[in-house]
Design a protein around this motif. Sequence first.
Motif, PDB file in Angstrom:
ATOM      1  N   THR A 463      27.384  22.197 -36.007  1.00 45.42           N
ATOM      2  CA  THR A 463      27.721  21.279 -34.921  1.00 45.42           C
ATOM      3  C   THR A 463      26.513  21.094 -34.010  1.00 45.42           C
ATOM      4  O   THR A 463      25.880  22.072 -33.594  1.00 45.42           O
ATOM      5  CB  THR A 463      28.905  21.825 -34.115  1.00 45.42           C
ATOM      6  N   ALA A 464      26.213  19.866 -33.670  1.00 47.11           N
ATOM      7  CA  ALA A 464      25.034  19.572 -32.849  1.00 47.11           C
ATOM      8  C   ALA A 464      25.297  19.928 -31.388  1.00 47.11           C
ATOM      9  O   ALA A 464      26.367  19.640 -30.851  1.00 47.11           O
ATOM     10  CB  ALA A 464      24.667  18.101 -32.964  1.00 47.11           C
ATOM     11  N   PRO A 465      24.319  20.540 -30.728  1.00 45.83           N
ATOM     12  CA  PRO A 465      24.424  20.749 -29.278  1.00 45.83           C
ATOM     13  C   PRO A 465      24.252  19.420 -28.541  1.00 45.83           C
ATOM     14  O   PRO A 465      23.611  18.490 -29.034  1.00 45.83           O
ATOM     15  CB  PRO A 465      23.255  21.691 -28.969  1.00 45.83           C
ATOM     16  N   ASP A 466      24.810  19.359 -27.363  1.00 46.65           N
ATOM     17  CA  ASP A 466      24.600  18.195 -26.499  1.00 46.65           C
ATOM     18  C   ASP A 466      23.124  18.156 -26.103  1.00 46.65           C
ATOM     19  O   ASP A 466      22.591  19.147 -25.586  1.00 46.65           O
ATOM     20  CB  ASP A 466      25.493  18.329 -25.264  1.00 46.65           C
ATOM     21  N   PRO A 467      22.446  17.044 -26.333  1.00 49.13           N
ATOM     22  CA  PRO A 467      21.010  16.974 -25.996  1.00 49.13           C
ATOM     23  C   PRO A 467      20.717  17.313 -24.543  1.00 49.13           C
ATOM     24  O   PRO A 467      19.631  17.820 -24.227  1.00 49.13           O
ATOM     25  CB  PRO A 467      20.640  15.516 -26.316  1.00 49.13           C
ATOM     26  N   ARG A 468      21.671  17.077 -23.664  1.00 51.97           N
ATOM     27  CA  ARG A 468      21.464  17.369 -22.238  1.00 51.97           C
ATOM     28  C   ARG A 468      21.348  18.864 -21.974  1.00 51.97           C
ATOM     29  O   ARG A 468      20.846  19.264 -20.913  1.00 51.97           O
ATOM     30  CB  ARG A 468      22.608  16.779 -21.424  1.00 51.97           C
ATOM     31  N   ASP A 469      21.819  19.688 -22.924  1.00 53.70           N
ATOM     32  CA  ASP A 469      21.859  21.134 -22.689  1.00 53.70           C
ATOM     33  C   ASP A 469      20.890  21.910 -23.570  1.00 53.70           C
ATOM     34  O   ASP A 469      20.939  23.145 -23.607  1.00 53.70           O
ATOM     35  CB  ASP A 469      23.281  21.659 -22.932  1.00 53.70           C
ATOM     36  N   LEU A 470      20.007  21.215 -24.279  1.00 56.17           N
ATOM     37  CA  LEU A 470      19.145  21.907 -25.247  1.00 56.17           C
ATOM     38  C   LEU A 470      18.264  22.961 -24.592  1.00 56.17           C
ATOM     39  O   LEU A 470      17.967  23.997 -25.198  1.00 56.17           O
ATOM     40  CB  LEU A 470      18.275  20.894 -25.996  1.00 56.17           C
ATOM     41  N   GLU A 471      17.847  22.725 -23.378  1.00 53.29           N
ATOM     42  CA  GLU A 471      16.969  23.683 -22.720  1.00 53.29           C
ATOM     43  C   GLU A 471      17.676  25.008 -22.421  1.00 53.29           C
ATOM     44  O   GLU A 471      17.019  26.021 -22.161  1.00 53.29           O
ATOM     45  CB  GLU A 471      16.416  23.088 -21.427  1.00 53.29           C
ATOM     46  N   LEU A 472      19.022  25.009 -22.495  1.00 56.15           N
ATOM     47  CA  LEU A 472      19.790  26.230 -22.246  1.00 56.15           C
ATOM     48  C   LEU A 472      20.085  27.009 -23.515  1.00 56.15           C
ATOM     49  O   LEU A 472      20.664  28.102 -23.446  1.00 56.15           O
ATOM     50  CB  LEU A 472      21.125  25.881 -21.572  1.00 56.15           C
ATOM     51  N   GLU A 475      18.325  30.513 -23.504  1.00 52.09           N
ATOM     52  CA  GLU A 475      18.431  31.308 -22.281  1.00 52.09           C
ATOM     53  C   GLU A 475      19.852  31.476 -21.784  1.00 52.09           C
ATOM     54  O   GLU A 475      20.184  32.488 -21.153  1.00 52.09           O
ATOM     55  CB  GLU A 475      17.582  30.680 -21.171  1.00 52.09           C
ATOM     56  N   ASP A 476      20.750  30.522 -22.077  1.00 53.92           N
ATOM     57  CA  ASP A 476      22.138  30.625 -21.600  1.00 53.92           C
ATOM     58  C   ASP A 476      23.058  29.879 -22.569  1.00 53.92           C
ATOM     59  O   ASP A 476      23.629  28.832 -22.241  1.00 53.92           O
ATOM     60  CB  ASP A 476      22.252  30.039 -20.190  1.00 53.92           C
ATOM     61  N   PRO A 477      23.233  30.386 -23.805  1.00 57.96           N
ATOM     62  CA  PRO A 477      23.980  29.654 -24.837  1.00 57.96           C
ATOM     63  C   PRO A 477      25.411  29.315 -24.437  1.00 57.96           C
ATOM     64  O   PRO A 477      25.940  28.278 -24.855  1.00 57.96           O
ATOM     65  CB  PRO A 477      23.959  30.615 -26.038  1.00 57.96           C
ATOM     66  N   GLY A 478      26.037  30.163 -23.644  1.00 57.60           N
ATOM     67  CA  GLY A 478      27.424  29.934 -23.278  1.00 57.60           C
ATOM     68  C   GLY A 478      27.647  28.680 -22.467  1.00 57.60           C
ATOM     69  O   GLY A 478      28.781  28.181 -22.380  1.00 57.60           O
ATOM     70  N   ARG A 479      26.590  28.135 -21.867  1.00 56.65           N
ATOM     71  CA  ARG A 479      26.723  26.918 -21.056  1.00 56.65           C
ATOM     72  C   ARG A 479      26.411  25.656 -21.842  1.00 56.65           C
ATOM     73  O   ARG A 479      26.522  24.552 -21.306  1.00 56.65           O
ATOM     74  CB  ARG A 479      25.798  27.008 -19.847  1.00 56.65           C
ATOM     75  N   VAL A 480      26.027  25.809 -23.113  1.00 58.73           N
ATOM     76  CA  VAL A 480      25.647  24.645 -23.919  1.00 58.73           C
ATOM     77  C   VAL A 480      26.906  23.952 -24.438  1.00 58.73           C
ATOM     78  O   VAL A 480      27.768  24.572 -25.063  1.00 58.73           O
ATOM     79  CB  VAL A 480      24.752  25.060 -25.103  1.00 58.73           C
ATOM     80  N   ARG A 481      27.007  22.670 -24.162  1.00 55.40           N
ATOM     81  CA  ARG A 481      28.112  21.874 -24.694  1.00 55.40           C
ATOM     82  C   ARG A 481      27.775  21.400 -26.103  1.00 55.40           C
ATOM     83  O   ARG A 481      26.609  21.221 -26.443  1.00 55.40           O
ATOM     84  CB  ARG A 481      28.382  20.671 -23.791  1.00 55.40           C
ATOM     85  N   SER A 482      28.818  21.197 -26.892  1.00 57.37           N
ATOM     86  CA  SER A 482      28.617  20.694 -28.251  1.00 57.37           C
ATOM     87  C   SER A 482      29.010  19.224 -28.316  1.00 57.37           C
ATOM     88  O   SER A 482      29.655  18.694 -27.409  1.00 57.37           O
ATOM     89  CB  SER A 482      29.460  21.495 -29.243  1.00 57.37           C
ATOM     90  N   ARG A 483      28.657  18.605 -29.430  1.00 52.53           N
ATOM     91  CA  ARG A 483      29.062  17.213 -29.679  1.00 52.53           C
ATOM     92  C   ARG A 483      30.301  17.208 -30.576  1.00 52.53           C
ATOM     93  O   ARG A 483      30.421  16.418 -31.502  1.00 52.53           O
ATOM     94  CB  ARG A 483      27.902  16.440 -30.294  1.00 52.53           C
ATOM     95  N   ALA A 484      31.213  18.104 -30.275  1.00 49.45           N
ATOM     96  CA  ALA A 484      32.443  18.239 -31.063  1.00 49.45           C
ATOM     97  C   ALA A 484      33.583  17.500 -30.385  1.00 49.45           C
ATOM     98  O   ALA A 484      33.565  17.257 -29.169  1.00 49.45           O
ATOM     99  CB  ALA A 484      32.808  19.711 -31.231  1.00 49.45           C
ATOM    100  N   TYR A 485      34.596  17.163 -31.191  1.00 46.46           N
ATOM    101  CA  TYR A 485      35.756  16.440 -30.682  1.00 46.46           C
ATOM    102  C   TYR A 485      36.960  16.786 -31.554  1.00 46.46           C
ATOM    103  O   TYR A 485      36.884  16.846 -32.771  1.00 46.46           O
ATOM    104  CB  TYR A 485      35.511  14.917 -30.718  1.00 46.46           C
ATOM    105  N   ASP A 486      38.077  17.049 -30.900  1.00 42.82           N
ATOM    106  CA  ASP A 486      39.348  17.309 -31.584  1.00 42.82           C
ATOM    107  C   ASP A 486      40.336  16.222 -31.198  1.00 42.82           C
ATOM    108  O   ASP A 486      40.352  15.771 -30.038  1.00 42.82           O
ATOM    109  CB  ASP A 486      39.940  18.662 -31.178  1.00 42.82           C
ATOM    110  N   VAL A 487      41.182  15.824 -32.136  1.00 43.68           N
ATOM    111  CA  VAL A 487      42.232  14.855 -31.837  1.00 43.68           C
ATOM    112  C   VAL A 487      43.565  15.587 -31.856  1.00 43.68           C
ATOM    113  O   VAL A 487      43.842  16.408 -32.749  1.00 43.68           O
ATOM    114  CB  VAL A 487      42.212  13.664 -32.820  1.00 43.68           C
ATOM    115  N   VAL A 488      44.396  15.315 -30.851  1.00 33.83           N
ATOM    116  CA  VAL A 488      45.620  16.079 -30.599  1.00 33.83           C
ATOM    117  C   VAL A 488      46.787  15.119 -30.456  1.00 33.83           C
ATOM    118  O   VAL A 488      46.653  14.042 -29.856  1.00 33.83           O
ATOM    119  CB  VAL A 488      45.462  16.931 -29.310  1.00 33.83           C
ATOM    120  N   LEU A 489      47.936  15.512 -30.980  1.00 33.44           N
ATOM    121  CA  LEU A 489      49.182  14.764 -30.806  1.00 33.44           C
ATOM    122  C   LEU A 489      50.265  15.719 -30.337  1.00 33.44           C
ATOM    123  O   LEU A 489      50.580  16.684 -31.027  1.00 33.44           O
ATOM    124  CB  LEU A 489      49.604  14.094 -32.120  1.00 33.44           C
TER     125      LEU A 489
END
Length: 598
Positions: A463-472, A475-489
């Motif tokens: 899964t790709a990391p959010d480009p906005r968070d690559l610098e983390l 140094e702080d992996p837990g704050r890195v957002r992913s480019r993941a998405y789930d669909v829910v019903l």
Amino acid sequence: MSGTGKSEGETSETGRTRAGTLRAEDVGKRVRLKGWIARRRDLGGLIFLNLRDRSGNAQVVIHPEDRPKVAGALDPVRLEWVVEVEGEVRRRGDDAVNPEMETGEVEVVADGGRILSRAEPLPLAIEGELDATEETRLRYRYLDLRRSTLQGNLRLRHEVTLEVRNYFDEQGFYEVETPILTRSTPEGARDYLVPSRIHPRSFYALPQSPQLFKQILMVSGVERYFQIARCFRDEDLRADRQPEFTQIDLELSFVEEDEVVELVEGLFERIFPPRGIPCRPPFRRIPYPEAMLRYGTDRPDLRFGLEIHDLSDLVEESEFRAFRGTVGEGGVVRGFAVPGAADASRSQAESWAELARHHGAQGVLTLKRRGGEAEFQVKNVLSSGELEGMTERLSLEEGGLALIVAAEEELAATTLGALRKRLARDFDLIPEDTHVFCWVTEFPLVAWDDEEDRWTSNHHPFTAPDPRDLELLEEDPGRVRSRAYDVVLDGVELGGGSIRIHERSLQERVFQVLGIDAEEARERFGFLLEALTYGAPPHGGIAFGLDRIVMLMAGASSIRDVIPFPKTTSATCLMTDAPAEVDPEQLEGLGIRFRSGE
């Protein structure tokens, strides 16, 4: 139920008519039916038979004057015998019409027939009330599948699968089959391993998903792939989980999140409404932190309110030590209000507290509003300002009840999420015939695993990391957002996906964060890393659980009711008695020997 293929009335068998297709316009026609005897009634020389095939039931009548011609053939028949009947379609008398049967206006007057197969007395009922345990149903699955409900589920599954194929064909996708025997690349659930006879001490694995192969297909220039894929996971089971399952799998090149989302919403708009589930894109998109805060889960059920609110800032200096201490240690105080629940019984309140304890919380506290006054469960520990602030924040109305949990943030969220679902059921807050889709986005890329003492993927390592968070990332992996998405019903996750990593350097960085060093990465994923060096396009995809989707459409309580031959919760097949021991010669040929005492 709408069909998309050949109608049940059509058949390649010359002269055969499907029982469930007979209607008033067929009166006067001569027909030949073949099927199972669902019911037999003898009324003073008059015999009534209900004959069932895949299309439904039709009534067959044998008049006394015709019995000499058919007695030798049809008189002996009993339940579930397989017969062939010939006769003329006639209209029933007005007082004999059965409005509960689609064929209830007509009957077939038999003047000939024969027995094709006999049946022993049945261990379970095919028609009427289900009288068997699930163990009996699975042991005699071939009989259970004759029931109209399961026949309907199988047809529904066929129709949905056919529409999925047609939809993706129209969207320019290729259906590509990926290997069933592949390499073990454990990350998440355990693999099912298959020993190789030709290569001693080596094993294949059954795929948990086609993930790596579909990414390779993108590198191969396929651009748009889909598959109705069989997948296998050796994990604990429950009502919506099986060791082998089917998913609708797809991958696209040159895409961003929006294109995947729109493609999926288009598919759902096509397959759900004909099955009674409205679908109106675009679906609401909820970032993961918001979903956990407001609903206590990353699979939020949006059919009802009961939104969770954070109260921590209102009680961080409270005299109530449970609140002040929790916030002081980095935890949270959160809750939600239930209209009209102030008079809940003591037993109800205890059941909610027990549910909270089951999820790891110490319990749950209550705040009621009656006579214009707020009443906290623990007397005289909250100031009037704190009570007023909590009442306002929770939108606690007269006669309402609020449930409050003080705990570590994740624990508070999951506990309140479970309580929210329970109280919605307890107070009948879920509107009938209401369905709400949503997307959950911006998941954390990784989560810390205390048992393994390392970061693990929230979805999978590709899964790709959010480009906005690559610098983390380091140094702080837990704050890195992913480019993941789930669909829910309606609180059920239908599927999940992401934009993938398409650059080798970034994939290697993510492996390092996950504790996979360069040598291990080459050993386990070397073929993928190599492929990424030969011009890999940006790509992403998603996979849905076909079993789960059909279960929701059918209104079934378990995916076992929409899978032809499911396993039990202990991963066994009661019909075939699998898994089973094998011949020692087979083990010897594979070079496998059990240790002494096993």
